[in-house]
Design a protein around this motif. Structure first.
Motif, PDB file in Angstrom:
ATOM      1  N   ARG A 329     -52.842 -24.549  -4.495  1.00  0.00           N
ATOM      2  CA  ARG A 329     -51.780 -25.255  -5.231  1.00  0.00           C
ATOM      3  C   ARG A 329     -52.249 -26.628  -5.712  1.00  0.00           C
ATOM      4  O   ARG A 329     -51.975 -27.018  -6.848  1.00  0.00           O
ATOM      5  CB  ARG A 329     -50.549 -25.402  -4.337  1.00  0.00           C
ATOM      6  N   CYS A 330     -52.933 -27.340  -4.837  1.00  0.00           N
ATOM      7  CA  CYS A 330     -53.433 -28.659  -5.245  1.00  0.00           C
ATOM      8  C   CYS A 330     -54.483 -28.532  -6.339  1.00  0.00           C
ATOM      9  O   CYS A 330     -54.597 -29.395  -7.221  1.00  0.00           O
ATOM     10  CB  CYS A 330     -54.006 -29.406  -4.036  1.00  0.00           C
ATOM     11  N   SER A 331     -55.232 -27.453  -6.301  1.00  0.00           N
ATOM     12  CA  SER A 331     -56.246 -27.206  -7.336  1.00  0.00           C
ATOM     13  C   SER A 331     -55.588 -26.965  -8.689  1.00  0.00           C
ATOM     14  O   SER A 331     -56.040 -27.465  -9.730  1.00  0.00           O
ATOM     15  CB  SER A 331     -57.113 -26.002  -6.954  1.00  0.00           C
ATOM     16  N   VAL A 332     -54.511 -26.171  -8.682  1.00  0.00           N
ATOM     17  CA  VAL A 332     -53.774 -25.909  -9.920  1.00  0.00           C
ATOM     18  C   VAL A 332     -53.251 -27.213 -10.507  1.00  0.00           C
ATOM     19  O   VAL A 332     -53.399 -27.486 -11.709  1.00  0.00           O
ATOM     20  CB  VAL A 332     -52.610 -24.930  -9.659  1.00  0.00           C
ATOM     21  N   ILE A 333     -52.628 -28.041  -9.671  1.00  0.00           N
ATOM     22  CA  ILE A 333     -52.077 -29.310 -10.148  1.00  0.00           C
ATOM     23  C   ILE A 333     -53.179 -30.225 -10.655  1.00  0.00           C
ATOM     24  O   ILE A 333     -53.012 -30.916 -11.671  1.00  0.00           O
ATOM     25  CB  ILE A 333     -51.282 -30.002  -9.020  1.00  0.00           C
ATOM     26  N   GLY A 340     -54.157 -32.850 -18.980  1.00  0.00           N
ATOM     27  CA  GLY A 340     -53.086 -33.617 -19.610  1.00  0.00           C
ATOM     28  C   GLY A 340     -51.810 -32.816 -19.818  1.00  0.00           C
ATOM     29  O   GLY A 340     -50.988 -33.158 -20.674  1.00  0.00           O
ATOM     30  N   LEU A 341     -51.628 -31.768 -19.013  1.00  0.00           N
ATOM     31  CA  LEU A 341     -50.461 -30.893 -19.189  1.00  0.00           C
ATOM     32  C   LEU A 341     -49.267 -31.295 -18.322  1.00  0.00           C
ATOM     33  O   LEU A 341     -48.138 -30.872 -18.581  1.00  0.00           O
ATOM     34  CB  LEU A 341     -50.853 -29.444 -18.884  1.00  0.00           C
ATOM     35  N   VAL A 342     -49.516 -32.071 -17.249  1.00  0.00           N
ATOM     36  CA  VAL A 342     -48.424 -32.568 -16.394  1.00  0.00           C
ATOM     37  C   VAL A 342     -48.671 -34.034 -16.083  1.00  0.00           C
ATOM     38  O   VAL A 342     -49.764 -34.570 -16.307  1.00  0.00           O
ATOM     39  CB  VAL A 342     -48.329 -31.770 -15.072  1.00  0.00           C
ATOM     40  N   GLU A 343     -47.652 -34.688 -15.547  1.00  0.00           N
ATOM     41  CA  GLU A 343     -47.776 -36.095 -15.207  1.00  0.00           C
ATOM     42  C   GLU A 343     -48.754 -36.291 -14.052  1.00  0.00           C
ATOM     43  O   GLU A 343     -48.947 -35.415 -13.214  1.00  0.00           O
ATOM     44  CB  GLU A 343     -46.402 -36.661 -14.789  1.00  0.00           C
ATOM     45  N   VAL A 351     -44.876 -30.069  -4.306  1.00  0.00           N
ATOM     46  CA  VAL A 351     -45.843 -29.065  -4.741  1.00  0.00           C
ATOM     47  C   VAL A 351     -46.092 -28.026  -3.647  1.00  0.00           C
ATOM     48  O   VAL A 351     -46.178 -26.828  -3.918  1.00  0.00           O
ATOM     49  CB  VAL A 351     -47.177 -29.749  -5.130  1.00  0.00           C
ATOM     50  N   LEU A 352     -46.192 -28.496  -2.407  1.00  0.00           N
ATOM     51  CA  LEU A 352     -46.548 -27.591  -1.311  1.00  0.00           C
ATOM     52  C   LEU A 352     -45.368 -26.838  -0.716  1.00  0.00           C
ATOM     53  O   LEU A 352     -45.540 -25.733  -0.189  1.00  0.00           O
ATOM     54  CB  LEU A 352     -47.265 -28.372  -0.202  1.00  0.00           C
ATOM     55  N   THR A 353     -44.177 -27.417  -0.754  1.00  0.00           N
ATOM     56  CA  THR A 353     -43.042 -26.798  -0.072  1.00  0.00           C
ATOM     57  C   THR A 353     -42.216 -25.847  -0.931  1.00  0.00           C
ATOM     58  O   THR A 353     -41.454 -25.035  -0.389  1.00  0.00           O
ATOM     59  CB  THR A 353     -42.100 -27.884   0.496  1.00  0.00           C
ATOM     60  N   MET A 354     -42.323 -25.918  -2.242  1.00  0.00           N
ATOM     61  CA  MET A 354     -41.534 -25.008  -3.082  1.00  0.00           C
ATOM     62  C   MET A 354     -41.985 -23.567  -2.895  1.00  0.00           C
ATOM     63  O   MET A 354     -43.116 -23.303  -2.465  1.00  0.00           O
ATOM     64  CB  MET A 354     -41.607 -25.413  -4.555  1.00  0.00           C
ATOM     65  N   SER A 355     -41.102 -22.647  -3.194  1.00  0.00           N
ATOM     66  CA  SER A 355     -41.412 -21.223  -3.002  1.00  0.00           C
ATOM     67  C   SER A 355     -42.521 -20.777  -3.939  1.00  0.00           C
ATOM     68  O   SER A 355     -42.804 -21.427  -4.959  1.00  0.00           O
ATOM     69  CB  SER A 355     -40.166 -20.373  -3.264  1.00  0.00           C
ATOM     70  N   LEU A 360     -45.163 -20.574  -9.185  1.00  0.00           N
ATOM     71  CA  LEU A 360     -45.770 -19.745 -10.235  1.00  0.00           C
ATOM     72  C   LEU A 360     -45.094 -19.976 -11.584  1.00  0.00           C
ATOM     73  O   LEU A 360     -45.764 -20.161 -12.610  1.00  0.00           O
ATOM     74  CB  LEU A 360     -45.669 -18.268  -9.859  1.00  0.00           C
ATOM     75  N   ASP A 361     -43.766 -19.975 -11.596  1.00  0.00           N
ATOM     76  CA  ASP A 361     -43.020 -20.150 -12.843  1.00  0.00           C
ATOM     77  C   ASP A 361     -43.265 -21.520 -13.468  1.00  0.00           C
ATOM     78  O   ASP A 361     -43.434 -21.639 -14.685  1.00  0.00           O
ATOM     79  CB  ASP A 361     -41.516 -19.969 -12.594  1.00  0.00           C
ATOM     80  N   LYS A 362     -43.288 -22.543 -12.624  1.00  0.00           N
ATOM     81  CA  LYS A 362     -43.344 -23.915 -13.129  1.00  0.00           C
ATOM     82  C   LYS A 362     -44.741 -24.404 -13.470  1.00  0.00           C
ATOM     83  O   LYS A 362     -44.927 -25.176 -14.430  1.00  0.00           O
ATOM     84  CB  LYS A 362     -42.713 -24.856 -12.097  1.00  0.00           C
ATOM     85  N   TYR A 363     -45.753 -23.926 -12.726  1.00  0.00           N
ATOM     86  CA  TYR A 363     -47.091 -24.500 -12.902  1.00  0.00           C
ATOM     87  C   TYR A 363     -48.192 -23.499 -13.254  1.00  0.00           C
ATOM     88  O   TYR A 363     -49.286 -23.910 -13.618  1.00  0.00           O
ATOM     89  CB  TYR A 363     -47.505 -25.249 -11.626  1.00  0.00           C
ATOM     90  N   VAL A 364     -47.933 -22.210 -13.138  1.00  0.00           N
ATOM     91  CA  VAL A 364     -48.993 -21.249 -13.428  1.00  0.00           C
ATOM     92  C   VAL A 364     -48.682 -20.439 -14.680  1.00  0.00           C
ATOM     93  O   VAL A 364     -49.384 -20.540 -15.697  1.00  0.00           O
ATOM     94  CB  VAL A 364     -49.233 -20.306 -12.226  1.00  0.00           C
ATOM     95  N   THR A 365     -47.623 -19.644 -14.617  1.00  0.00           N
ATOM     96  CA  THR A 365     -47.264 -18.784 -15.755  1.00  0.00           C
ATOM     97  C   THR A 365     -47.056 -19.607 -17.030  1.00  0.00           C
ATOM     98  O   THR A 365     -47.480 -19.195 -18.128  1.00  0.00           O
ATOM     99  CB  THR A 365     -45.979 -17.990 -15.442  1.00  0.00           C
TER     100      THR A 365
END
Length: 397
Positions: A329-333, A340-343, A351-355, A360-365
């Motif tokens: 997850r930290c790697s994705v962020i 430059g895609l997110v703040e 980042v770590l506690t969300m389902s 997946l919906d918010k940061y991957v897909t």
């Protein structure tokens, strides 16, 4: 041989000063000796029959059957046959019967109608499936030897009326911790539950205690009271579910283990206040191995740039798998920030506690077209290094 032995006995008794007539003495000694021989012969025959029965009808090995026959004798097959028939009618298999014969052979001599049947009917009435009932009672056949009126029913009523468990929860207890039905209710359970109720612990938390942490109730009264006092002194609200979680964890841990775990976190940058704060928020953080604590803290502090005190405020992140959750997850962020895609100022705890689905919906897909390898990074199939990235600067706070 017989005459010699009788003569010897007669001679001995005569020397002892007995005044019985010789004929009467002789006949009485013959009678006693004959009865003794007959009794020994009958016992030997019963033991031989018992061994044979245990092998053929209960599935025991010859060695096990001989061992069990030292504890029980079957004069005939009538009683054990009726017991086996009854057990099989309630779903007991040959394996279940074999276990009972090995561990509680006296049950095979109990009264099938007046003793065994009412108990089987009682457990069946609770709603436990036949297969589970057979597995439970063959694993703990002592329950079939317990008093229905004075033991089994009182425990059931207590769980239902005081702990307020429903039948599904009672069945779960029967399947996982059936020993509760055989415990001394008034001595082991009632006083401790009463003490918790007096503190204001709600029924929902008592249910949590009995169903998930019943071993707490096995502790001595002194240890139980002392631990409850320690939890209260930490400022934990007895109305909260964390009270039960903290109580069971403190009972499980020795004083030396507690101090050792505190020292591990101190090495990672926590103060004693940080340690107590984290423990109250997430009691399981003291159950993690030293190796995992060190590796997770090293990554979060030295790679991500999170302060040790900040980790103590969200201790649940320590429970996650470093390789399967935290690093991916930290790697994705990190990639999204560098692209430059997110703040840049993101909260690592969020980042770590969300389902998984939300992440997946918010940061991957959402960004797969911009970064084709993002899903592989999330699944741990590709590392940052393989894509030419590094955790060389703080990306989350």
């Amino acid at each position: 041989m017989l005459c010699s032995r009788v003569q010897l006995v007669c001679l001995t008794n005569a020397k002892a000063g007995l005044d019985l007539p010789k004929k009467t003495l002789f006949r009485s000694q013959i009678t006693v000796f004959a009865k003794s021989l007959l009794s020994k012969r009958r016992t030997a025959e019963e033991q031989s029959f018992t061994v044979s029965y245990l092998i053929s009808s209960c599935g025991l090995s010859p060695e096990a059957a001989i061992c069990v026959s030292q504890k029980v004798n079957f004069p005939s097959a009538d009683r054990p046959d009726s017991i086996l028939t009854l057990l099989r009618s309630y779903g007991f298999t040959d394996t279940h019967i074999s276990k009972i014969a090995k561990t509680r052979p006296n049950l095979l001599l109990s009264d099938p109608i007046n003793t065994l049947l009412p108990k089987l009917e009682f457990f069946h009435s609770i709603g436990i499936p036949p297969a589970d009932l057979a597995k439970t009672l063959s694993s703990n056949p002592a329950l079939l030897g317990s008093s229905l009126k004075n033991q089994l029913i009182p425990v059931y009523n207590y769980l239902k009326n005081v702990i307020l468990l429903d039948d599904k929860q009672v069945i779960k207890i029967l399947k996982t911790t059936s020993w509760i039905f055989g415990i001394n209710l008034e001595k082991k359970i009632v006083p401790k539950i009463a003490a918790l109720i007096e503190l204001g612990v709600p029924a929902s938390n008592l249910s949590l205690l009995v169903t998930l942490h019943p071993y707490v109730l096995l502790q001595s009264r002194n240890k139980f009271d002392r631990t409850v006092k320690e939890v209260l002194e930490m400022g934990v609200n007895p109305c909260k579910s964390t009270f039960i979680c903290i109580l069971q964890m403190m009972i499980r841990m020795s004083k030396s283990s507690w101090e050792n775990k505190m020292e591990v976190y101190r090495k990672c940058g926590w103060s004693e206040a940080d340690f107590h704060l984290a423990f109250k928020k997430q009691p399981l953080c003291v159950g993690i191995s030293e190796k995992k604590i060190m590796s997770v803290m090293d990554f979060l502090v030295n790679e991500i740039g999170w302060k040790p005190t900040a980790v103590a405020r969200v201790p649940s992140v320590l429970l996650y798998s470093l390789k399967k959750r935290t690093i991916p997850r930290c790697s994705v962020i990190k990639i999204l920030i560098l692209e430059g895609l997110v703040e840049t100022n993101m909260c690592v705890s969020t980042v770590l506690t969300m389902s998984n689905k939300d992440f997946l919906d918010k940061y991957v897909t959402k960004y797969e077209e911009d970064v084709p390898q993002l899903l592989n990074v999330f699944n741990g199939k590709v590392s940052l290094a393989e894509l030419g990235y590094k955790f060389e600067e703080t990306c989350v706070v």
